[in-house]
Scaffold this active site. Sequence first.
Site, PDB file in Angstrom:
ATOM      1  CG  ASP A  13      -2.084   1.377   1.007  1.00 58.26           C
ATOM      2  OD1 ASP A  13      -1.999   1.788   0.296  1.00 58.26           O
ATOM      3  OD2 ASP A  13      -2.612   1.016   2.616  1.00 58.26           O
ATOM      4  CD  GLU A 104      -5.687  -1.123   0.036  1.00 58.22           C
ATOM      5  OE1 GLU A 104      -5.784   0.180  -0.351  1.00 58.22           O
ATOM      6  OE2 GLU A 104      -5.765  -1.431   0.383  1.00 58.22           O
TER       7      GLU A 104
HETATM    8 MG   LIG Z   1      -2.636   3.724   1.055  1.00 59.10          MG
END
Ligand SMILES: [Mg+2]
Length: 366
Positions: A13, A104
């Site tokens: 992420d 992500e």
């Molecule tokens: Mg993020």
Amino acid sequence: MFVSRSQVVLHADVDAFFASVEQRDDPSLRGRPVIVGGGVVMAASYEARRFGVRSGMGGSRARRLCPQAVVVASRFGAYVEASRAVFAVFERTAPVVEAVSIEEAFLEIGALARTNGAAHAIGQRLRDEVRDEVGLPITVGVGRTKIVAKMASRAAKPDGLLVITPAQERAFLHPLAVEDLWGVGPATAKKLHARDLRTVGQVAQLGEAALKQILGKAAGRHVHALTNAIELRPVQPNRPPRSFGAQRSLGRARGAPLSPDELDDALARLADRVATRMAKAGYAGRTVVLRLRFGDYSRATRSHTLPDHTIAPEPILAAACALAAAARPAIERQGLTLVGLTVINLVDLSGGTQLELTGVQPPGRC
Ligand SMILES: [Mg+2]
């Protein structure tokens, strides 16, 4: 130790994605609180989050919380390009990549990571490569299931790496508050709280049957799986979305018609929300659909196709306003109880498609 032939999931992420791209491209922003988006906050750097600024928050509230923040306009083209570069690193790291959003993804690394050390090394190498090649900070979590990997990366943010081995799963998950678990919404959390079930560990101790009784069949099964780290849907390549939409119930059945200003305001917020979701998922769209429900519960659906695909809120809003103007006599006669905005006719921007995107005009109202 991870077991051979079992799934090992890496959740990657980008930290404060849009804000990190702005800090990467303008060195004067580094180390400073940065807010992306002049209206609703689309992203906030970690320096701004320290003051309580969050994405989705109104711009004026964000500026009150952090007056020294630098507010910059969003640059979707730059984010899409950065996302492509990040996903190129993901794709060559793992055989199966499941995108969660533009920034992500879950990566299945079971075939590569049979030991804890190997899992850690893959996570670290991924972080280094994204930092070196794309210039962005990412956080990585690794676990046996998607929920464990996701919660691990959340715990390690920002700019961190955390591997949770199967032996550590219970100790990691059980103390968490149930509402903090990815996939548990406010309504589910409320039902659990009403039974004095506060932590993941408390919920995990209930059997699946008991949870189904409390939450209903589907939600009970889902929460039982989450709290016990059972994988219901292994990492898989994505099926593309077909639409992005948002709606607002106006809660004014049969009352006075909505004032033109109120409707304009509702449409502007919906266009912002839809465009943000599209940008985060890496899609542009071309056809704007306006759905209206009137005071007598009758409905109308109208659509308009733009000359080009767009990822910006302004052309979406302009189309929605024109559609709403055409419906104005009915709105004035019957009042409006719900307005919904959906964008269809999508193209995936992460696939390398080059498009003539409809340009960003000055922030518009109807
Ligand atoms: Mg993020």
